[in-house]
Every structure is written in structure tokens, then in C-alpha cells.
Design a protein around this motif. Structure first.
Motif, PDB file in Angstrom:
ATOM      1  N   VAL A   1      44.897  38.331  39.740  1.00  0.00           N
ATOM      2  CA  VAL A   1      45.628  37.793  40.894  1.00  0.00           C
ATOM      3  C   VAL A   1      44.938  36.564  41.461  1.00  0.00           C
ATOM      4  CG1 VAL A   1      46.210  38.291  43.319  1.00  0.00           C
ATOM      5  CG2 VAL A   1      46.760  39.946  41.545  1.00  0.00           C
ATOM      6  N   THR A   2      43.612  36.520  41.356  1.00  0.00           N
ATOM      7  CA  THR A   2      42.835  35.425  41.958  1.00  0.00           C
ATOM      8  C   THR A   2      42.594  34.274  40.993  1.00  0.00           C
ATOM      9  OG1 THR A   2      40.665  36.330  41.317  1.00  0.00           O
ATOM     10  CG2 THR A   2      41.659  37.136  43.374  1.00  0.00           C
ATOM     11  N   ARG A   3      43.097  34.351  39.784  1.00  0.00           N
ATOM     12  CA  ARG A   3      42.865  33.304  38.778  1.00  0.00           C
ATOM     13  C   ARG A   3      44.132  32.483  38.568  1.00  0.00           C
ATOM     14  NH1 ARG A   3      37.295  34.307  38.591  1.00  0.00           N
ATOM     15  NH2 ARG A   3      37.461  36.218  39.830  1.00  0.00           N
ATOM     16  N   PRO A   4      43.986  31.190  38.271  1.00  0.00           N
ATOM     17  CA  PRO A   4      45.169  30.384  37.938  1.00  0.00           C
ATOM     18  C   PRO A   4      45.816  30.902  36.674  1.00  0.00           C
ATOM     19  CG  PRO A   4      43.143  29.188  37.429  1.00  0.00           C
ATOM     20  CD  PRO A   4      42.739  30.411  38.192  1.00  0.00           C
ATOM     21  N   HIS A   5      47.141  30.961  36.677  1.00  0.00           N
ATOM     22  CA  HIS A   5      47.862  31.540  35.531  1.00  0.00           C
ATOM     23  C   HIS A   5      48.091  30.482  34.454  1.00  0.00           C
ATOM     24  CE1 HIS A   5      48.400  35.389  37.405  1.00  0.00           C
ATOM     25  NE2 HIS A   5      48.935  34.832  38.472  1.00  0.00           N
TER      26      HIS A   5
ATOM     27  N   ARG B   1      52.231  39.526  31.906  1.00  0.00           N
ATOM     28  CA  ARG B   1      53.322  39.859  32.826  1.00  0.00           C
ATOM     29  C   ARG B   1      52.702  40.427  34.108  1.00  0.00           C
ATOM     30  NH1 ARG B   1      54.113  41.968  27.784  1.00  0.00           N
ATOM     31  NH2 ARG B   1      55.795  41.058  26.534  1.00  0.00           N
ATOM     32  N   PRO B   2      52.402  39.586  35.072  1.00  0.00           N
ATOM     33  CA  PRO B   2      51.622  40.040  36.236  1.00  0.00           C
ATOM     34  C   PRO B   2      52.294  41.125  37.053  1.00  0.00           C
ATOM     35  CG  PRO B   2      52.470  37.808  36.575  1.00  0.00           C
ATOM     36  CD  PRO B   2      52.708  38.144  35.141  1.00  0.00           C
ATOM     37  N   ARG B   3      53.593  41.002  37.297  1.00  0.00           N
ATOM     38  CA  ARG B   3      54.249  41.969  38.170  1.00  0.00           C
ATOM     39  C   ARG B   3      54.365  43.344  37.522  1.00  0.00           C
ATOM     40  NH1 ARG B   3      59.200  38.393  40.886  1.00  0.00           N
ATOM     41  NH2 ARG B   3      57.838  36.885  41.967  1.00  0.00           N
ATOM     42  N   SER B   4      54.896  43.385  36.316  1.00  0.00           N
ATOM     43  CA  SER B   4      55.080  44.686  35.659  1.00  0.00           C
ATOM     44  C   SER B   4      53.739  45.347  35.350  1.00  0.00           C
ATOM     45  CB  SER B   4      55.903  44.519  34.374  1.00  0.00           C
ATOM     46  OG  SER B   4      55.303  43.575  33.505  1.00  0.00           O
ATOM     47  N   THR B   5      52.734  44.558  34.979  1.00  0.00           N
ATOM     48  CA  THR B   5      51.412  45.121  34.710  1.00  0.00           C
ATOM     49  C   THR B   5      50.802  45.676  35.991  1.00  0.00           C
ATOM     50  OG1 THR B   5      51.101  43.495  32.939  1.00  0.00           O
ATOM     51  CG2 THR B   5      49.153  44.682  33.677  1.00  0.00           C
TER      52      THR B   5
ATOM     53  N   TRP C   1      25.907  33.138  40.703  1.00  0.00           N
ATOM     54  CA  TRP C   1      26.387  33.887  39.548  1.00  0.00           C
ATOM     55  C   TRP C   1      27.775  34.460  39.817  1.00  0.00           C
ATOM     56  CZ3 TRP C   1      21.079  36.742  39.521  1.00  0.00           C
ATOM     57  CH2 TRP C   1      20.101  35.864  39.026  1.00  0.00           C
ATOM     58  N   GLU C   2      28.086  34.627  41.097  1.00  0.00           N
ATOM     59  CA  GLU C   2      29.425  35.031  41.524  1.00  0.00           C
ATOM     60  C   GLU C   2      29.793  34.199  42.743  1.00  0.00           C
ATOM     61  OE1 GLU C   2      28.771  39.163  42.069  1.00  0.00           O
ATOM     62  OE2 GLU C   2      29.163  39.671  39.970  1.00  0.00           O
ATOM     63  N   ASN C   3      31.011  33.657  42.750  1.00  0.00           N
ATOM     64  CA  ASN C   3      31.422  32.840  43.889  1.00  0.00           C
ATOM     65  C   ASN C   3      32.067  33.710  44.969  1.00  0.00           C
ATOM     66  OD1 ASN C   3      34.146  33.286  43.077  1.00  0.00           O
ATOM     67  ND2 ASN C   3      34.069  31.499  41.718  1.00  0.00           N
ATOM     68  N   GLY C   4      32.467  33.055  46.063  1.00  0.00           N
ATOM     69  CA  GLY C   4      33.042  33.796  47.175  1.00  0.00           C
ATOM     70  C   GLY C   4      34.275  34.581  46.791  1.00  0.00           C
ATOM     71  N   ARG C   5      35.097  34.000  45.920  1.00  0.00           N
ATOM     72  CA  ARG C   5      36.305  34.698  45.462  1.00  0.00           C
ATOM     73  C   ARG C   5      35.945  35.948  44.671  1.00  0.00           C
ATOM     74  NH1 ARG C   5      40.060  31.159  41.675  1.00  0.00           N
ATOM     75  NH2 ARG C   5      38.144  31.264  40.448  1.00  0.00           N
ATOM     76  N   ASP C   6      34.921  35.836  43.831  1.00  0.00           N
ATOM     77  CA  ASP C   6      34.470  36.998  43.064  1.00  0.00           C
ATOM     78  C   ASP C   6      33.968  38.106  43.993  1.00  0.00           C
ATOM     79  OD1 ASP C   6      34.979  35.584  40.715  1.00  0.00           O
ATOM     80  OD2 ASP C   6      32.909  34.868  40.550  1.00  0.00           O
ATOM     81  N   VAL C   7      33.166  37.710  44.982  1.00  0.00           N
ATOM     82  CA  VAL C   7      32.608  38.696  45.914  1.00  0.00           C
ATOM     83  C   VAL C   7      33.730  39.418  46.660  1.00  0.00           C
ATOM     84  CG1 VAL C   7      31.192  39.015  47.978  1.00  0.00           C
ATOM     85  CG2 VAL C   7      30.412  37.490  46.157  1.00  0.00           C
ATOM     86  N   ALA C   8      34.780  38.682  47.012  1.00  0.00           N
ATOM     87  CA  ALA C   8      35.913  39.296  47.706  1.00  0.00           C
ATOM     88  C   ALA C   8      36.597  40.329  46.813  1.00  0.00           C
ATOM     89  CB  ALA C   8      36.911  38.224  48.134  1.00  0.00           C
TER      90      ALA C   8
END
Length: 263
Positions: A245-249, A134-138, A62-69
Motif C-alpha cells: 500500500v505504501t509503495r508506488p505501483h 491486484r491490490p484490492r482483491s489481494t 536502514w529503514e525510513n519513516g514510511r517503513d517505521v510506520a
């Protein structure tokens, strides 16, 4: 009309699935309050329960390794938040526990982990993407929001300024999601406000169950003030930035995709 109702019901059901960790955690808090004569402290039992929940969601996929991190990071920054706030008397955990440091039980971090779990699961279940994000400013504004929750105890409170900056950096940013195969969108700032409202509802339930107590609740439960909706609406930006940050943009595109089937 019937189609709109089905869409709304499907949206509500998917949201409920996204809240699975939070629902399970609050159910555990409620159950622990009803169990008489526990052999270990209630807060310590909830630490073990939170760990088992995390393992269950990971093993079941239900949650992958990236989610757990990401959820683990939410847990850590949540504990840091708790240590400062509890030391300043903003709220307290009045029950005894072995796994408790500076007045904060380790299970307190799972309350923030539950929010991280919700955002991660919603991202998967709704096939979420942020368009014109806007990833950086946000991220900069979200970090300032987090710091202000500490610094306002000693410096002027900048939450209204930060709320304005958050609206500015998310202007034009929308969250695109799928419901019953139809691609829809919502302004990101509006999603912050809606999540903030439901977190406020959850906070009222959690304090009623004794998950923690505000000073005015020590002699008997009272509703949490509506001003907390604004606080949660700001704070959720921190979690969204961490997950993004962990998702493809994919969402840097300017046009939404063709309708796709939901997961």
C-alpha cells in the motif's frame, strides 16, 4: 556455473541483510536467556531492546519513516493477534513481566514488527516490484485470512478456502527483483510459501529460546508442527499487502524492465 553460484550467494546475503532486524531481535532473546540475575523481567528488557533496535534502524537510515510506520502497524495488529490467541490458550508467555497485559508482554508485537521489517528491507534491497498485482482483491483475501485466524475458534475453519482464493487472486502476479544487476522474477504465491517456510524455521528457534511456548512445549521444547508453514504462508500475505500500500505501483506494467543494477 560460477556466475549462478555468485548469484545464489548474493541472493542469500541480501536476504540475510533483509532479516537484520529479526536476527538482532532473536539474538537479543537468546542473550537475555543466558544473562543471570537480571534486575528487571526478561520480557520487559526485550521491550526496551526492541525500541532501541527500531530507533537504531531509523537513525542509521536502514529503514525510513514510511517503513517505521508500516512496522508499527505490524506491531499493533500483531499484539491484537496475540491477545486473542493467548486468551484462548493457543500459546503462552510463561515468564513474569510488568509490561504485560492479559498474559501478553508488549515485546510480543516486535516479533511481528520483525516480519514487517523484513518485507520493507527486502523491497528496498532487491528493488522489488509486483507485476500484475491486484491490490484490492489481494487485500480483501488477506484481511479474511487475518480474521479467520480468530474466527476459526468459533466458526468453521476456512483456511483451505482462503488458500485457494489467495492462489486465485495472485495468479499471474510475480515479484520482480534484482540480484547482481540481473532482473529476476518469482510467482508471488511461491514467495509466500518460501517466506512461510523460513518463518516456521524462525518460530522453532524462537520457541527453543523461550520467546513463547505452545502448550505441548511447557514441559520441554518440542519442534513446531510443519502445519505452521501453511499458516505462516497465509499470514505473510497480510504484511505484504500492508507494505505494498505504501509503495508506488510500478508493477502494473505487463513487461519487465531492462536489467538494472541492484542496490
Amino acid at each position: 556455473m560460477a556466475s549462478s553460484v555468485r548469484q545464489l550467494l548474493d541472493f542469500a546475503w541480501t536476504q540475510t541483510r533483509a532479516c537484520a532486524f529479526a536476527i538482532a531481535l532473536l539474538s537479543g532473546v537468546a542473550a537475555s536467556a543466558l544473562l543471570p540475575g537480571l534486575p528487571i523481567a526478561r520480557y520487559d528488557l526485550l521491550v526496551a531492546y526492541g525500541v532501541l533496535l527500531t530507533l537504531l534502524f531509523w537513525v542509521r537510515g536502514w529503514e525510513n519513516g514510511r517503513d517505521v510506520a508500516v512496522i508499527a502497524v505490524c506491531h499493533v495488529i500483531g499484539l491484537a493477534f496475540e491477545l486473542v490467541k493467548v486468551s484462548l490458550g493457543s500459546w503462552s508467555y510463561p515468564e513474569p513481566a510488568v509490561l504485560k497485559f492479559a498474559g501478553v508482554p508488549l515485546y510480543g508485537g516486535f516479533l511481528y514488527a520483525a516480519v514487517g521489517s523484513y518485507v520493507c528491507r527486502a523491497w528496498h534491497l532487491f528493488d522489488l516490484e509486483l507485476v500484475r498485482y491486484r491490490p484490492r482483491s489481494t487485500a480483501v483475501v488477506a484481511a479474511a485470512v487475518y480474521v479467520n485466524f480468530f474466527s476459526h475458534h468459533w466458526l468453521p475453519d476456512a483456511r483451505w478456502l482462503l488458500a485457494g482464493l489467495l492462489l486465485a487472486v495472485t495468479a499471474g502476479t510475480s515479484a520482480h527483483f534484482t540480484v547482481r544487476g540481473v532482473r529476476r522474477r518469482m510467482p508471488l504465491a511461491l514467495s509466500f510459501l518460501l517466506i512461510g517456510f523460513f518463518l516456521w524455521v524462525a518460530e522453532n528457534l524462537a520457541t527453543y529460546l523461550g520467546a513463547w511456548r505452545y502448550p505441548y512445549q511447557l514441559d520441554g521444547w518440542q519442534p513446531v508442527g510443519v502445519d505452521k508453514i501453511g499458516a505462516w504462508s497465509l499470514l505473510i500475505s497480510v504484511t505484504v499487502v500492508l507494505v505494498a500500500v505504501t509503495r508506488p505501483h510500478r508493477g502494473q506494467q505487463t513487461e519487465s524492465r531492462a536489467p538494472s543494477s541492484g542496490r
